[in-house]
Design an enzyme around this catalytic site. Structure first.
Site, PDB file in Angstrom:
ATOM      1  CE  LYS A 158      -3.812  -2.111   2.456  1.00  0.00           C
ATOM      2  NZ  LYS A 158      -4.663  -2.105   3.853  1.00  0.00           N
ATOM      3  CG  HIS A 208     -14.881  -1.196   5.471  1.00  0.00           C
ATOM      4  ND1 HIS A 208     -14.010  -0.320   4.816  1.00  0.00           N
ATOM      5  CD2 HIS A 208     -15.747  -0.070   6.283  1.00  0.00           C
ATOM      6  CE1 HIS A 208     -13.985   0.786   5.382  1.00  0.00           C
ATOM      7  NE2 HIS A 208     -15.045   1.068   6.254  1.00  0.00           N
ATOM      8  CG  HIS A 235     -11.711   0.967  -3.321  1.00  0.00           C
ATOM      9  ND1 HIS A 235     -11.510  -0.061  -2.348  1.00  0.00           N
ATOM     10  CD2 HIS A 235     -10.865   0.608  -4.266  1.00  0.00           C
ATOM     11  CE1 HIS A 235     -10.704  -0.870  -2.964  1.00  0.00           C
ATOM     12  NE2 HIS A 235     -10.007  -0.280  -4.190  1.00  0.00           N
ATOM     13  CD  GLU A 275     -11.994   3.506   6.442  1.00  0.00           C
ATOM     14  OE1 GLU A 275     -12.631   4.267   5.870  1.00  0.00           O
ATOM     15  OE2 GLU A 275     -10.973   3.040   5.890  1.00  0.00           O
ATOM     16  CG  ASN A 289     -11.972   7.971   6.827  1.00  0.00           C
ATOM     17  OD1 ASN A 289     -10.949   7.850   6.274  1.00  0.00           O
ATOM     18  ND2 ASN A 289     -12.867   6.898   6.694  1.00  0.00           N
ATOM     19  NE  ARG A 291     -15.029  11.626   4.623  1.00  0.00           N
ATOM     20  CZ  ARG A 291     -14.128  10.469   4.279  1.00  0.00           C
ATOM     21  NH1 ARG A 291     -12.660  10.772   4.805  1.00  0.00           N
ATOM     22  NH2 ARG A 291     -14.379   9.341   3.938  1.00  0.00           N
ATOM     23  NE  ARG A 337     -22.165   6.275   0.577  1.00  0.00           N
ATOM     24  CZ  ARG A 337     -21.031   6.416   0.604  1.00  0.00           C
ATOM     25  NH1 ARG A 337     -20.266   7.069  -0.502  1.00  0.00           N
ATOM     26  NH2 ARG A 337     -20.225   6.434   1.548  1.00  0.00           N
TER      27      ARG A 337
HETATM   28  C1  MV4 Z   1      -6.949  -4.390   2.716  1.00  0.00           C
HETATM   29  C2  MV4 Z   1      -7.536  -5.547   2.012  1.00  0.00           C
HETATM   30  C3  MV4 Z   1      -7.003  -6.651   2.305  1.00  0.00           C
HETATM   31  N1  MV4 Z   1      -6.023  -6.905   3.265  1.00  0.00           N
HETATM   32  N2  MV4 Z   1      -5.779  -4.478   3.360  1.00  0.00           N
HETATM   33  C4  MV4 Z   1      -9.062  -1.147   0.307  1.00  0.00           C
HETATM   34  C5  MV4 Z   1      -9.524   0.427   0.713  1.00  0.00           C
HETATM   35  C6  MV4 Z   1      -8.642   0.940   1.623  1.00  0.00           C
HETATM   36  N3  MV4 Z   1      -9.067   1.586   2.485  1.00  0.00           N
HETATM   37  C7  MV4 Z   1      -8.065  -0.271   2.289  1.00  0.00           C
HETATM   38  N4  MV4 Z   1      -8.464  -1.670   1.629  1.00  0.00           N
HETATM   39  C8  MV4 Z   1      -8.249  -2.740   1.497  1.00  0.00           C
HETATM   40  N5  MV4 Z   1      -7.371  -3.149   2.610  1.00  0.00           N
HETATM   41  C9  MV4 Z   1      -5.315  -5.571   3.807  1.00  0.00           C
HETATM   42  N6  MV4 Z   1      -4.201  -6.007   4.603  1.00  0.00           N
HETATM   43  C10 MV4 Z   1      -8.644  -5.105   1.216  1.00  0.00           C
HETATM   44  C11 MV4 Z   1      -8.826  -3.993   0.817  1.00  0.00           C
HETATM   45  C12 MV4 Z   1     -10.272  -3.830  -0.035  1.00  0.00           C
HETATM   46  C13 MV4 Z   1     -11.275  -3.176   0.565  1.00  0.00           C
HETATM   47  C14 MV4 Z   1     -11.348  -2.791   1.818  1.00  0.00           C
HETATM   48  C15 MV4 Z   1     -12.569  -2.154   2.176  1.00  0.00           C
HETATM   49  C16 MV4 Z   1     -13.695  -2.305   1.680  1.00  0.00           C
HETATM   50  C17 MV4 Z   1     -13.543  -2.595   0.317  1.00  0.00           C
HETATM   51  C18 MV4 Z   1     -12.474  -3.001  -0.436  1.00  0.00           C
HETATM   52  C19 MV4 Z   1     -12.358  -3.554  -1.624  1.00  0.00           C
HETATM   53  C20 MV4 Z   1     -10.941  -4.033  -2.091  1.00  0.00           C
HETATM   54  C21 MV4 Z   1     -10.058  -4.334  -1.117  1.00  0.00           C
END
Ligand code: MV4
Length: 447
Positions: A158, A208, A235, A275, A289, A291, A337
């Site tokens: 990331k 999430h 996303h 989150e 976040n 906000r 939404r």
């Molecule tokens: C991740 C993950 C799996 N493993 N991190 C996507 C948005 C960002 N805020 C973090 N994200 C992710 N991080 C780890 N270690 C999968 C995602 C991710 C995801 C996270 C939340 C909601 C939807 C998503 C869709 C694809 C990937």
């Protein structure tokens, strides 16, 4: 308390904040672009200032114009809404330097959380469980390989300056790692001017789940429970609910308690969202976040507390109106939404809304800035409204949602309403049985 608040936003959230100001007896100023002269927030505000042409960078993101609008109208505080300047540390600092209150946390807290490596380090230090991975930035391939071997594949790379899904690369095995690292770094450098990247264990089927927190500015922190925002596409959140169908009261109180204490120890002020990814009963911090979020109304529905009132109170130095023990979770809420988009391809569908009729009745809330005859400009995001439904439990909430979706009429443009009419009839959704990949898989099947 403030005399006059300037709302540096547009659409439904500008209206949302305006309503809170009116209830508190605070005068309102809105700023708007030339494309938004006919917008509802402009009509309902006490005063309005046109700050520039349609492109956001020349209007809603134009810090100097907004500060000038504060000076000429005598506004003593700015509410940034979400998006635009809401997480811009420089904006918070500049307002402070002009003796104008930014309704949000300090510039320093925004800066920490905007840097995803620093955010994770801070979360960990404060006792929040984080995803296993590198302790900070990874410098080279050798280090990445060593850490990946330690935490086990798959891993995800990331960008520290990323967030919200931008600049991520998954490596399933060591053979993918070199490419993933290189691509993530190059893309991060090009997109953000900062090529720092970090590595985490890749969670394959998480939900999430995000915790709503508040700091009162006096070293106290509270939580308002969680929201489940697993139903997303590229996303972009589509459907959010509170509570999460996956948690019980004990898990809620445990993770909420950890978050509230962290916020207190950080000395954080205002609204925040912590989150997490949630998998096999464990929480893993990913981002914070700083906000108010689009989906805050589901939390308001189940707690009965106006979060924008609380933001304004805290920013003015009046503290929170509630203590942790006053915050009770009542029933279930779901937000849909409503976007001006094709319900299958999500292609934007701006244009004139010929007819707009919103549902009503017990447990129904519609937050929207549009009306019959309104022409949606093509320059901004496509959210035109939110349908928020509350019931005594999830089953009642779903029954009411199905009925409300039947009543909702938006003519003249395409919207995501048909998607929600499908989702309320789906067995997995009815059972609350979904993860972050569910919606994309569902949409791929439907084609
Ligand atoms: C991740 C993950 C799996 N493993 N991190 C996507 C948005 C960002 N805020 C973090 N994200 C992710 N991080 C780890 N270690 C999968 C995602 C991710 C995801 C996270 C939340 C909601 C939807 C998503 C869709 C694809 C990937």
């Amino acid at each position: 308390m403030f005399q006059k608040i300037l709302i540096a936003n547009r659409g439904e959230i500008a209206l949302r904040v305006l309503r809170a100001c009116k209830e508190l007896g605070i005068q309102t100023v809105v700023v708007h672009s030339t494309a938004d002269a006919d917008a509802m927030h402009v009509r309902l505000a006490d005063e309005s200032v046109c700050i520039g042409p349609p492109p956001s960078r020349d209007s809603y993101l134009n810090i100097h114009q907004i500060v000038a609008a504060c000076e000429i109208t005598g506004a003593d505080a700015v509410h940034p809404g979400y998006g635009f300047l809401s997480e811009n540390a420089k904006f918070a600092d500049i307002l402070a330097a002009h003796n104008i209150t930014f309704i949000g946390p300090s510039g320093d807290h925004i800066r920490i959380m905007g840097d995803k490596i620093e955010a994770k380090r801070t979360a960990k230090r404060l006792g929040i469980p984080v995803v296993p991975g590198s302790d900070g930035a990874v410098s080279d391939e050798k280090e990445a390989k060593r850490i990946a071997a330690e935490i086990g594949y798959p891993v995800i790379i990331k960008a520290s300056a990323g967030g919200g899904g931008r600049g991520m690369k998954v490596a399933l095995t060591e053979a993918d790692l070199e490419i993933a690292l290189q691509t993530a770094r190059t893309e991060a450098g090009a997109a953000f001017g900062d090529d720092a990247v970090y590595i985490e264990k890749y969670l394959q089927k998480p939900r999430h789940i995000e915790v709503q927190v508040f700091g009162d500015g006096f070293g106290r922190g509270v939580h308002f429970g969680e929201r489940d925002c697993s139903l997303q596409r590229r996303h972009q959140k589509v459907w959010e609910e509170a509570n999460s169908p996956a948690l019980n009261a004990e898990e809620r109180s445990r993770i909420g308690g950890i978050c509230a204490k962290a916020i207190a120890d950080l000395g954080y002020s205002g609204a925040g969202t912590i989150e997490f990814l949630y998998e096999n009963g464990e929480f893993y911090f990913i981002e914070m976040n700083t906000r108010l979020q689009v989906e805050h109304p589901v939390t308001e529905a189940i707690t009965g507390i106006d979060l924008v009132h609380e933001q304004i109170r805290v920013a003015s130095g009046g503290g929170l109106s509630v203590k942790q023990e006053d915050i009770k979770f009542n029933g279930h809420a779901i937000e849909c939404r409503i976007n001006a988009e094709d319900p299958r391809t999500f292609t934007p569908s701006p244009g004139t809304i010929t007819h707009f009729h919103t549902p009503g009745g017990l447990g129904i809330r519609v937050d929207s800035g549009v009306y019959s005859g309104y022409k949606i400009p093509p320059y901004y995001d496509s959210l035109i409204g939110k349908l928020i439904v509350h019931g005594r439990n999830r089953v009642e909430c779903m029954m009411r949602l199905r009925r409300a979706l039947d009543e909702f009429v938006v003519d003249g443009i395409k919207t995501t309403l048909p998607l929600f009419r499908d989702l309320v009839g789906n067995a997995d959704i009815a059972n609350g049985d979904y993860d972050i990949h569910w919606l994309e898989k569902y949409l791929a099947k439907e084609e």
